[in-house]
Write an enzyme that holds these catalytic residues in place. Structure first.
Site, mmCIF file in Angstrom:
data_model
loop_
_atom_site.group_PDB
_atom_site.id
_atom_site.type_symbol
_atom_site.label_atom_id
_atom_site.label_comp_id
_atom_site.label_asym_id
_atom_site.label_seq_id
_atom_site.Cartn_x
_atom_site.Cartn_y
_atom_site.Cartn_z
ATOM 1 N N LYS A 143 -4.401 -9.918 1.137
ATOM 2 C CA LYS A 143 -5.520 -9.588 2.025
ATOM 3 C C LYS A 143 -6.680 -10.649 1.914
ATOM 4 C CE LYS A 143 -8.719 -6.099 3.522
ATOM 5 N NZ LYS A 143 -8.837 -4.604 3.370
ATOM 6 N N HIS B 34 20.281 15.137 -11.552
ATOM 7 C CA HIS B 34 20.859 14.879 -12.886
ATOM 8 C C HIS B 34 19.831 14.305 -13.946
ATOM 9 C CE1 HIS B 34 24.797 15.789 -11.374
ATOM 10 N NE2 HIS B 34 24.274 15.278 -10.180
HETATM 11 O O1 F6P Z 1 -6.313 -4.122 -6.881
HETATM 12 C C1 F6P Z 1 -5.797 -3.401 -5.750
HETATM 13 C C2 F6P Z 1 -5.508 -4.047 -4.657
HETATM 14 O O2 F6P Z 1 -6.737 -4.575 -4.227
HETATM 15 C C3 F6P Z 1 -4.802 -3.312 -3.548
HETATM 16 O O3 F6P Z 1 -5.663 -2.528 -2.880
HETATM 17 C C4 F6P Z 1 -4.196 -4.259 -2.934
HETATM 18 O O4 F6P Z 1 -3.287 -3.584 -1.849
HETATM 19 C C5 F6P Z 1 -3.844 -5.189 -3.603
HETATM 20 O O5 F6P Z 1 -4.740 -5.120 -4.718
HETATM 21 C C6 F6P Z 1 -3.570 -6.598 -3.217
HETATM 22 O O6 F6P Z 1 -4.504 -7.384 -2.609
HETATM 23 P P1 F6P Z 1 -4.531 -8.502 -1.707
HETATM 24 O O7 F6P Z 1 -3.504 -8.124 -0.590
HETATM 25 O O8 F6P Z 1 -5.911 -8.815 -1.621
HETATM 26 O O9 F6P Z 1 -3.801 -9.604 -2.911
#
Ligand code: F6P
Length: 565
Positions: free
Chosen positions: A215, A404
């Protein structure tokens, strides 16, 4: 409008009534056996059929009165107003000042124009990116998209972590029977160098594509692994004589073998990936709520656009129910409220999710991020401290394996652990063994476990089996261990979509009662910051070592003494 200050749930009249009700139930003695006997309507009134899923709440430690008090609690904390604010794109993620619109990701195309966020038509933007993803997926699936040496792509490797990994990895496992284009997926997430080393083993660079998913496009693990993947691809192609080591050929190879998914497309370009091969999403999608955004590109490739659309349709169906069903019949709301009931009134701080379906083996891990990164908070969305326990630990393993291993504690341990059991009537792999339908052997276990947990076994029943008196106590099952059964027709893309959206809205419901911003994750930052400071100490910086606390110093010294490569 978003509420500026959350209502303190513990100060509502519903909370007080729930406390008294809980005390009264404890005093009378909670007995599912008795409740079932006294109320022949218990099962029908606590069963909800949504599309292809049946939800049976009757084996929970609730009466009709409990449920109506819980619904009153939801009203007292203005759950419906906050839900509507979320769906409309209000900035309910207050600490990041963002809208929370994962539900817009699965609105169908005929809803373009219905959700404006900060002046932008969110649904139109979503469908524009979906069209790009679908066109790309079709090209890869048909072989029209070729690697640098002209070969069809056979393996797609997703490089991402957290929400950029867990959702697609879980859904790929869940929907493997639908992967029909001869393309397999692998997932690299950990910065532990063992992960990418093992996941690239046996792969042919000529037929391998990497999807770099982040992201923010700043995540250390993902950028490190993406760099390693680049080096693996180029050195492999060079070793095979497929490229000559020139910059121009390297660029061409990267263009054919790397695509990216991010909200930060400028950073993607800076990393060396052609922006034409990048799919975007928006900061109003939280990482752990993003499997249905471009983050799910690998699913569109492996399963095909039609299945991906079915997956989105399942999520939308659950969203529609969540948005419109009265609270008394709203499945995610009731499940979220029952979770609050167990956490805050029974002091049950853990919750098991037990899929009776091997394809859902990664579902509990996926839910751990969804639920615990969302609701593991000690302050509310206005910065004031929470006033009750929040954020139970979610965990689980597929049945029957768990039976189990840890079910002993579920049945006879001193902690009460509410559990969700998830199973499907049909299997894509029917089998018979010794004249017995294996799926029926399997489902018999699913049904038996919730029955044993609910109704237990009394000392008299144990004695009637001829058990010697001194062993009777060890063989008694108290029962009254709460479970919800979710029984579906088949684990289709649609059903998986419904399940994911269900848990998203359960998480939202719990967060709203607790007054929590379920969409930020500041708690992951300190560790990241400290890792940056500590790492140089490992590589011999005595100055960095001197800055550490004595325990960290001693561990680093152990590392320095024992490093052998
Ligand atoms: O560090 C946590 C986090 O920010 C999560 O919320 C997120 O899903 C993950 O890291 C990966 O972040 P990115 O998609 O920005 O690499």
């Amino acid at each position: 409008m978003a509420l500026e200050h959350p209502v303190d749930a513990t100060q509502t009249s519903a909370w007080k009534a729930l406390q008294e009700h809980h005390d009264k139930l404890q005093h009378e003695g909670i007995s599912l056996k008795r409740w079932f006997a006294e109320n022949p309507d218990r099962v029908p009134s606590m069963t909800f059929d949504l599309n292809d899923l049946r939800f049976d709440f009757s084996k929970n430690l609730v009466t009709d009165e409990t449920l109506s008090l819980l619904v009153q609690l939801a009203k007292d904390v203005h759950l419906e107003e906050r839900r509507d604010a979320m769906l409309a794109g209000v900035h309910i993620n207050t600490t990041e000042d963002r809208a929370v619109l994962h539900t817009a990701l699965r609105r169908p195309a005929d809803q373009v124009g219905t959700v404006m966020v900060d002046g932008q038509d969110a649904v139109a933007d979503v469908h524009e990116v979906l069209s790009q993803i679908y066109a790309f997926a079709e090209k890869v699936r048909s072989g029209q998209w070729k690697g640098v040496t002209g070969k069809k792509i056979e393996t797609v490797v997703n490089i991402g972590i957290g929400g950029s990994d867990l959702g697609p990895a879980m859904a790929y496992e869940a929907l493997k029977p639908y992967a029909d284009a001869g393309i397999t997926a692998r997932f690299v997430s950990n910065i532990d160098p063992n992960d990418i080393a093992e996941k690239t083993k046996g792969l042919d660079p000529e037929t391998t594509m990497f999807i770099i998913v982040s992201k923010t496009f700043t995540t250390l693990e993902t950028l490190t692994n993406a760099g390693e993947a680049k080096a693996w691809l180029l050195s492999g192609l060079e070793a095979q004589g497929a490229i000559d080591g020139s910059e121009a050929q390297a660029k061409e190879a990267i263009a054919k073998h790397f695509v990216a998914v991010s909200t930060a497309l400028d950073k993607v370009e800076a990393f060396g990936i052609d922006p034409a091969n990048a799919f975007g999403f928006w900061n109003w999608v939280g990482g752990r709520y993003s499997v249905d955004s471009a983050v799910g590109t690998i699913l569109a490739v492996v399963l095909g656009p039609e299945r991906f659309q079915d997956f989105l349709a399942g999520m939308h169906a659950m969203d529609h129910h969540f948005a419109t069903a009265p609270l008394e019949q709203n499945v995610p709301v009731l499940m979220g409220l029952m979770n609050v009931w167990y956490v805050d009134f029974f002091k049950s701080y853990s919750h098991a999710v037990l899929p009776y379906n091997q394809y859902l083996s990664r579902f509990p891990a996926y839910l751990q991020q969804l639920t615990m990164e969302s609701n593991g908070k000690s302050v509310r969305w206005d910065g004031t401290p929470v006033t009750c326990h929040t954020g139970e630990v979610f965990w689980g393993e597929p049945g029957t394996n768990g039976q189990h291993a840890f079910y002993q504690l579920l049945h006879q341990g001193t902690s009460m652990i509410p559990a969700d059991f998830i199973a499907f009537v049909n299997t894509p792999n029917p089998a018979r063994e010794n004249g017995q339908d294996v799926q029926e052997l399997f489902l018999g276990n699913f049904l038996a476990q919730t029955k044993a947990l609910a109704f237990g076994k009394t000392p008299d029943e144990v004695r009637a089996e001829g058990t010697p008196e001194e062993i009777v106590p060890a063989r008694v099952f108290q029962g009254n261990r709460p479970t919800t059964s979710i029984f579906g027709v088949s684990l289709t893309p649609f059903a998986l979509g419904e399940l994911i959206a269900l848990y998203e809205h359960i998480t939202f419901t719990e967060g709203t009662v607790w007054g929590i911003d379920s969409f930020d994750q500041w708690g992951v930052e300190l560790g990241k910051q400290l890792a940056k400071q500590i790492t140089p100490a490992l590589s011999e910086s005595d100055e960095a070592l001197a800055e550490q606390d004595p325990s960290t110093q001693s561990l680093i010294e152990f590392y320095r003494e024992n490093r052998v490569w």
